[in-house]
Design a protein around this motif. Structure first.
Motif, short mmCIF file in Angstrom:
data_model
loop_
_atom_site.label_atom_id
_atom_site.label_comp_id
_atom_site.label_asym_id
_atom_site.label_seq_id
_atom_site.Cartn_x
_atom_site.Cartn_y
_atom_site.Cartn_z
N GLN A 1 36.17 22.36 -7.87
CA GLN A 1 35.42 23.58 -7.55
C GLN A 1 36.32 24.78 -7.31
OE1 GLN A 1 34.28 21.11 -3.78
NE2 GLN A 1 33.19 23.04 -3.60
N LEU A 2 37.55 24.52 -6.77
CA LEU A 2 38.48 25.63 -6.57
C LEU A 2 38.98 26.18 -7.91
CD1 LEU A 2 40.04 27.48 -4.68
CD2 LEU A 2 41.81 25.73 -4.47
N CYS A 3 39.25 25.27 -8.86
CA CYS A 3 39.68 25.71 -10.20
C CYS A 3 38.60 26.58 -10.85
CB CYS A 3 39.97 24.50 -11.10
SG CYS A 3 41.51 23.66 -10.69
N GLU A 4 37.38 26.14 -10.69
CA GLU A 4 36.27 26.90 -11.27
C GLU A 4 36.16 28.29 -10.64
OE1 GLU A 4 31.45 26.56 -11.56
OE2 GLU A 4 32.54 24.74 -11.06
N MET A 5 36.28 28.34 -9.30
CA MET A 5 36.17 29.62 -8.59
C MET A 5 37.33 30.55 -8.98
SD MET A 5 36.07 30.39 -4.49
CE MET A 5 37.81 30.66 -4.21
N LEU A 6 38.55 30.00 -9.04
CA LEU A 6 39.71 30.81 -9.41
C LEU A 6 39.55 31.39 -10.81
CD1 LEU A 6 42.78 28.82 -8.02
CD2 LEU A 6 42.20 31.17 -7.49
N GLY A 7 39.04 30.58 -11.72
CA GLY A 7 38.82 31.03 -13.10
C GLY A 7 37.87 32.22 -13.14
N ARG A 8 36.75 32.10 -12.38
CA ARG A 8 35.77 33.20 -12.35
C ARG A 8 36.38 34.46 -11.74
NH1 ARG A 8 31.96 29.42 -10.70
NH2 ARG A 8 31.93 30.23 -8.58
N MET A 9 37.12 34.26 -10.62
CA MET A 9 37.77 35.39 -9.95
C MET A 9 38.70 36.11 -10.90
SD MET A 9 38.97 33.77 -6.33
CE MET A 9 40.39 34.81 -6.17
N TYR A 10 39.58 35.35 -11.54
CA TYR A 10 40.63 35.96 -12.35
C TYR A 10 40.08 36.61 -13.61
CZ TYR A 10 45.38 36.69 -14.03
OH TYR A 10 46.55 37.28 -14.45
N SER A 11 38.99 36.01 -14.15
CA SER A 11 38.38 36.58 -15.36
C SER A 11 37.75 37.94 -15.06
CB SER A 11 37.27 35.66 -15.90
OG SER A 11 37.80 34.40 -16.17
N THR A 12 37.19 38.06 -13.85
CA THR A 12 36.52 39.31 -13.49
C THR A 12 37.55 40.41 -13.23
OG1 THR A 12 34.89 37.93 -12.41
CG2 THR A 12 34.71 40.29 -12.02
N ILE A 13 38.47 40.14 -12.26
CA ILE A 13 39.54 41.11 -11.95
C ILE A 13 40.82 40.33 -11.70
CG2 ILE A 13 40.36 42.83 -10.32
CD1 ILE A 13 37.52 43.71 -9.89
N PRO A 14 41.78 40.39 -12.63
CA PRO A 14 43.03 39.63 -12.44
C PRO A 14 43.81 40.13 -11.23
CG PRO A 14 42.82 40.44 -14.70
CD PRO A 14 41.77 41.12 -13.90
N GLN A 15 44.26 39.18 -10.38
CA GLN A 15 45.07 39.54 -9.22
C GLN A 15 46.17 38.49 -9.05
OE1 GLN A 15 43.52 41.27 -5.84
NE2 GLN A 15 41.63 42.00 -6.76
N ALA A 16 47.32 38.96 -8.55
CA ALA A 16 48.50 38.09 -8.44
C ALA A 16 48.25 36.90 -7.51
CB ALA A 16 49.70 38.90 -7.94
N SER A 17 47.51 37.10 -6.43
CA SER A 17 47.30 36.01 -5.46
C SER A 17 46.58 34.82 -6.09
CB SER A 17 46.54 36.52 -4.24
OG SER A 17 45.39 37.23 -4.62
#
Length: 963
Positions: free
Chosen positions: A726-742
């Motif tokens: 579930q964390l991989c899925e959430m990170l993917g959605r986050m990064y696709s929307t607005i890429p951030q270094a964290s």
């Protein structure tokens, strides 16, 4: 003075057309620099004037600017320009013009002997520079000639003016030598020549200092001149007469500061320890200053006491070993040590009433080191003499560490309070060091004093005295293992008896308990004596730092003995957190303390405490998630997420680390079932996603969310596994929307810990491919605005290659595009990004053989990489990054030798590449050196450093000294 027709230095550093740098234009620019109110005009003028100073025309306008009808600011610029031309462009001056240039400077110095002092000094510096460049061959007796010329009776200037001008010239000569850019071989030649020439200087200085008719201004200049010459490491015995004269001059208030400076410089030169007989003669001279020192202290004359202390410390600190070696003179050295002790304990509070005592602290380190370095027999003798001295020192230091009265302290400025805090830290360090000399007896001594103080019924004790004794204990316990001390139980017993009526005392009580936390872990029965004090202090905002850091230490060191107190600790902590008593950083520490505490409880207890501890925050977060984003609710969200991530940083039930050393490790069995942190994270996961959905474009909130998971992953390791999909899925959605270094940094953590496990490989591979694809798109749009993302992306790629190269086997990964983006990243101006990109290539190149797609890309585009590396070495990248580029060259040579041998020859054949300063022979030598070295990486780094200096035109210059 007439303008010279033929000026030296026809060739120079021309920076503008010759006509620009006229006398008139220079004067206009100087007027603009000094008087134009517009800062931009001033900056332009300054830049133009700097170019003028190094231009060939400077030889012409400098002399004209020195004309008597010019104002001192203009004359000063002329003198400075002459100095710059002589010191930096000496090679431009024809040898047949040395004498006329020298004569001109002598004439000008004589003229300015009765003129502007700042111009005189610059002209003296210019002549000094000329002398250093001509010595010893072209001007063998330079100093003697200077003395002779200025003593000539036929000068139009009065004798005092000539004398002061000569002294100024003699003073700046050694100073100019110290800062000169002479090559090393010339420097040693000139140093030797100057050492011989001091025979022409010292007799003159002695004569001027001792003759009664010398005016004060001359004597002052003599002392400054002597002070300058002794720094050339003149033998101390040659300075004896002048040092004695300087001691005599200490009685004259006008000469006091100059005398101190001269004596300290003479005593402190490294070579002085060879002249033991002279050093022994100096001890009575220093001891003879004691009456003057006491008088100064009595009169509150801080300058005089400070100066005398500097002299005593210079002799003691620089030469304690040499003087201790003279065993038959032990009493006179002991008298000097006692004089320094007086300076350490000088009355008054530092830094308000005195600034002297701090000068002495290093002496006590040096003396102790020297005593302990002797062979056993001699050491035993000196221990007998100096142990009582060091016990006295402890008393003196603790007295000096005492706070002033509350009323007096209230008048101190914040700067004075900060200086006093640093001074106490220095005292603390000294006490810790002294423990090596005095051992356990020191703790017993402190304990006895504290016990007498707290149990005496005769007189009321001051809190300052108690605080200082505790501070002494704390200083030692913080760094020395006191677990075997027999006085600590008594100290723990005394602490509750202290009447705490003051913040400073309360702080020190807290820090002392914190320093004893390891001892408490070995003696858990005593925890109950001090824990109530700590929990009580948590409620006081003034004790925020000391109480929270002490609780954190206790929870970390004693966690297996704290379950009986856990409910109380959690309740008090919850209360102070809800009341918002502490600042953000202390709240975070408090959560870390609770993480340590809960780690030692049973799982059901942990979950129960977690529920009560974080439920209020979860409710607050749910409320905030519904609100429209604004700055105030953003702060609250980041604060709550920070509390959770700090709690999860230390909450570790699996005991990855052994908390106690020794054969009997107290380890609780690893609990069955899900990890409590994972349970909580799964419960709040939806809520965190909801918060993210509203704050995705805010780097701080995204960073705070990623920190929760990143810290949890680091702490839990394999126990985090249930959260991975579930964390991989959430990170993917986050990064696709607005890429951030964290988000990339968290992905790197997941790759590091879980990518090698088959069960977790699919979600991690999917996330890796997604963030790579998104980042490659970012590169197409223009990555220059996102150096942090590029940096984190390069680190992620390197981690993937290191932990799971299979991630590069996937057909959906465009390895060629990744390679080209990394080459582009090598050209970024930000050093961390370049370093990360180099790290990626040093992981990628060794995979050429095992990963087919990597091998293919390197074959096709490796030449592009080499060109980028050579451009960087040629001067496009910072010299501090050369080791990183050397690593890429080494990897290319080791893993792609046949390709590199073709590419490097082709690349370096291009004219002017990678630098116009290189000859074809230098490029050929470099390529041969690189291709030959496939084993020793250090040698390749040295080659690259050498080559980059050639490319930049810095090889063999001063700039390479620290490189």
């Amino acid at each position: 003075m007439e303008r010279r027709e033929e000026q030296p230095g026809a060739a120079g550093a021309g920076a503008a057309p010759a006509l620009d740098f006229t006398v008139e234009n220079v004067e206009k620019a100087l007027h603009q620099l000094y008087y134009d109110p517009n800062i931009e005009n001033k900056n332009l003028a300054q830049k133009w004037l700097m170019q003028a100073q190094v231009s060939p025309q400077a030889w012409h306008f400098s002399w004209q600017l020195l004309q008597p009808d010019k104002v001192p600011e203009i004359q000063y610029f002329g003198a400075s320009a002459l100095h710059i031309k002589i010191s930096r462009y000496w090679s431009d001056i024809p040898t047949d013009q040395y004498e006329s240039l020298k004569a001109q400077l002598f004439t000008q110095i004589t003229r300015f002997a009765s003129g502007s002092k700042i111009v005189l000094t610059r002209l003296c510096v210019a002549l000094a520079s000329l002398a250093l460049s001509m010595m010893p061959d072209a001007w063998p007796c330079a100093v003697a000639d200077m003395v002779r010329l200025f003593q000539a009776e036929d000068s139009p200037v009065d004798s005092q003016g000539r004398c002061l001008a000569l002294l100024e010239l003699l003073t700046v000569l050694p100073e100019e030598f110290q800062t000169s850019r002479l090559p090393q071989y010339r420097k040693s030649l000139v140093r030797t020549s100057l050492a011989v020439e001091c025979g022409a200087v010292f007799p003159l200085l002695e004569q001027l200092l001792q003759q009664p008719s010398s005016p004060s201004c001359v004597r002052q200049k003599v002392l400054k001149c002597f002070s300058s010459w002794v720094q050339l490491e003149v033998p101390l015995q040659d300075c004896e007469a002048l040092i004695q004269a300087a001691f005599a001059a200490l009685q004259d208030s006008e000469l006091f500061d100059s005398s101190v400076e001269a004596i300290v410089n003479a005593i402190s030169q490294p070579d002085a320890q060879r002249y033991v007989n002279t050093l022994l003669k100096l001890i009575p001279l220093v001891l003879g200053l004691q009456d003057q020192l006491r008088q100064a202290v009595q009169n509150g004359d801080m300058e005089t006491s400070h100066g005398i202390c500097r002299i005593a410390v210079a002799l003691g600190e620089n030469h304690s070993r040499a003087l201790l070696d003279q065993v038959e003179h032990w009493q006179s050295f002991l008298a000097l040590v006692n004089m320094i002790m007086f300076c350490t304990g000088i009355p008054g509070h530092f830094p308000v009433n005195e600034t002297t005592s701090s000068l002495t602290l290093t002496f006590w380190y040096t003396l102790q080191d020297d005593i302990l370095s002797f062979e056993a027999e001699k050491q035993a003798v000196y221990q007998q003499v100096y142990r009582p001295v060091y016990f006295q020192l402890v008393d003196v230091l603790l007295h000096k560490a005492q706070f002033p009265s509350d009323e007096e302290y209230g008048f101190w400025s914040s700067d004075e309070k900060e200086q006093f805090r640093i001074y106490r830290v220095d005292i603390s360090d000294t006490l810790m060091y002294v423990y090596e000399m005095l051992g356990a007896e020191l703790l017993s001594n402190l304990y006895d004093k504290l016990g007498r103080l707290l149990t005496s019924s005769e007189e009321p004790y001051s809190w300052q005295h108690t605080e200082a004794l505790l501070y002494g204990f704390q200083s030692i316990a913080e760094t020395i293992d006191v677990n075997y001390s027999d006085v600590v139980p008594g100290l723990i017993g005394l602490i509750p008896r202290i009447s705490i009526s003051n913040v400073q005392l309360a702080d020190t009580v807290m820090f002392t308990i914190g320093a004893l936390s390891e001892w408490l872990a070995d003696h858990p029965v005593m925890i109950n004596s001090v824990l109530p004090l700590v929990l009580h202090a948590l409620g006081n905002p003034e004790l925020s730092i000391s109480s929270v850091s002490t609780l954190k230490k206790i929870c970390r060191e004693c966690k297996y003995d704290l379950p009986p107190y856990a409910a109380n600790i959690v309740a008090v902590s919850q209360d102070v957190l809800m009341k918002q008593i502490h600042k953000t950083s202390q709240c975070m520490w408090l959560m870390q303390a609770l993480g340590f505490l809960l780690s030692a409880l049973q799982v059901e207890e942990i979950l129960k405490n977690l529920h009560s501890l974080i439920s209020p925050y979860i409710q607050q977060l749910e409320k905030l998630a519904e609100e429209i984003p604004n700055p105030s609710n953003k702060l609250a969200i980041v604060h709550i997420l920070g509390l959770l991530s700090n709690l999860f940083t230390t909450l570790d039930v699996s005991h990855h680390e052994d908390d106690h050393e020794g054969p009997e490790l107290r380890k609780l069995p690893v609990p069955q079932g899900p990890n409590p942190v994972v349970v909580v994270l799964q419960q709040v996961f939806q809520l965190i996603q909801k918060v993210l959905s509203k704050w995705l474009n805010d780097a701080q909130v995204v960073e705070a969310v990623c920190a929760i998971f990143e810290k949890s992953v680091k702490t839990l390791l394999d126990d985090f596994a249930p959260m991975v999909p579930q964390l991989c899925e959430m990170l993917g959605r986050m990064y696709s929307t607005i890429p951030q270094a964290s988000a990339l940094d968290l992905t790197r953590q997941l790759v590091h810990i879980f990518a090698h496990e088959p069960a977790h490989f699919p979600p991690i591979e999917a996330l890796f491919l997604l963030v790579t694809s998104v980042t490659l798109t970012l590169f197409q749009q223009g990555p220059r605005d996102h150096p942090d993302i590029v940096d984190s992306f390069m680190q992620l790629l390197a981690q993937a290659l290191k932990r799971k190269p299979d991630l590069f086997l996937c057909e959906r990964l465009d390895v060629k595009a990744v390679f080209q983006c990394a080459v582009l990243a090598l050209k970024f101006p930000e050093a961390p990004t370049v370093k990360a990109s180099c790290g990626f290539f040093t992981e990628l190149l060794p995979r050429c053989g095992e990963v087919e797609t990597v091998g293919k890309v390197v074959q096709e585009d490796g030449r592009m990489l080499l060109i980028a590396v050579l451009e960087a070495i040629g001067g496009q990248a910072s010299r501090s990054l050369m080791d990183c580029f050397a690593d890429i060259l080494f990897a290319l040579n080791k893993h792609c030798f046949s390709l590199l041998s073709v590419w490097i020859k082709e690349a370096l054949q291009a004219p002017g590449f990678p630098s116009t300063r290189l000859s074809p022979e230098q490029k050929d030598t470099f390529s041969q050196q690189i291709l030959r070295e496939r084993v020793n990486k250090r040698r390749v780094k040295e080659m690259v450093k050498e080559f980059t200096l050639l490319c930049r035109g810095l090889h063999g210059t001063d700039y390479t000294a620290d490189y």
